[in-house]
Design a protein around this motif. Structure first.
Motif, short mmCIF file in Angstrom:
data_model
loop_
_atom_site.label_atom_id
_atom_site.label_comp_id
_atom_site.label_asym_id
_atom_site.label_seq_id
_atom_site.Cartn_x
_atom_site.Cartn_y
_atom_site.Cartn_z
N VAL A 57 0.84 -1.20 0.00
CA VAL A 57 0.00 0.00 0.00
C VAL A 57 0.87 1.25 0.00
N THR A 58 1.94 1.24 0.79
CA THR A 58 2.85 2.39 0.83
C THR A 58 3.49 2.62 -0.53
N ILE A 59 3.93 1.56 -1.19
CA ILE A 59 4.51 1.69 -2.53
C ILE A 59 3.46 2.22 -3.51
N GLY A 60 2.24 1.71 -3.42
CA GLY A 60 1.17 2.17 -4.30
C GLY A 60 0.86 3.64 -4.10
N PHE A 61 0.80 4.11 -2.88
CA PHE A 61 0.56 5.54 -2.62
C PHE A 61 1.73 6.39 -3.10
N ALA A 62 2.94 5.89 -2.88
CA ALA A 62 4.13 6.66 -3.30
C ALA A 62 4.16 6.81 -4.82
N ARG A 63 3.83 5.77 -5.55
CA ARG A 63 3.84 5.84 -7.02
C ARG A 63 2.64 6.64 -7.53
N GLY A 64 1.55 6.61 -6.82
CA GLY A 64 0.35 7.33 -7.25
C GLY A 64 0.42 8.83 -7.02
N MET A 65 1.31 9.26 -6.15
CA MET A 65 1.40 10.70 -5.84
C MET A 65 2.20 11.46 -6.90
N HIS A 66 2.89 10.77 -7.80
CA HIS A 66 3.71 11.47 -8.82
C HIS A 66 2.87 12.00 -9.92
#
Length: 66
Positions: A57-66
Motif C-alpha cells: 500500500v505504501t509503494i502504491g501511494f508513493a507511485r500514485g502521488m507522482h
C-alpha cells in the motif's frame, strides 16, 4: 404456542441465595493460554501478510502521488 410452565416473574429465594453468594466473590485473575503449534504458525503468517500488505500500500501511494 404453549405457555412456558417454568417461567417465573417473581424472584425466588434460591435465586436470591445464588445472587448473594456470587456478589461477594472476587473475580479470578485471567491468565493467557499458551499458543502452540499450528496456531502460532498461523499468527506469524498473518503478521507477515499484514506487513507485506502495508508495504504494498505504501509503494502504491508513493507511485500514485507522482
Amino acid at each position: 404456542m404453549h405457555p412456558k410452565e417454568d417461567f417465573r416473574s417473581e424472584v425466588t429465594p434460591e435465586f436470591l441465595a445464588f445472587l448473594e453468594e456470587e456478589i461477594h466473590q472476587e473475580p479470578r485473575p485471567l491468565a493467557r493460554a499458551p499458543i502452540r503449534g499450528g496456531v502460532q504458525i498461523a499468527f506469524w503468517g498473518l503478521r507477515i501478510y499484514i506487513v507485506t500488505m502495508l508495504i504494498m500500500v505504501t509503494i502504491g501511494f508513493a507511485r500514485g502521488m507522482h
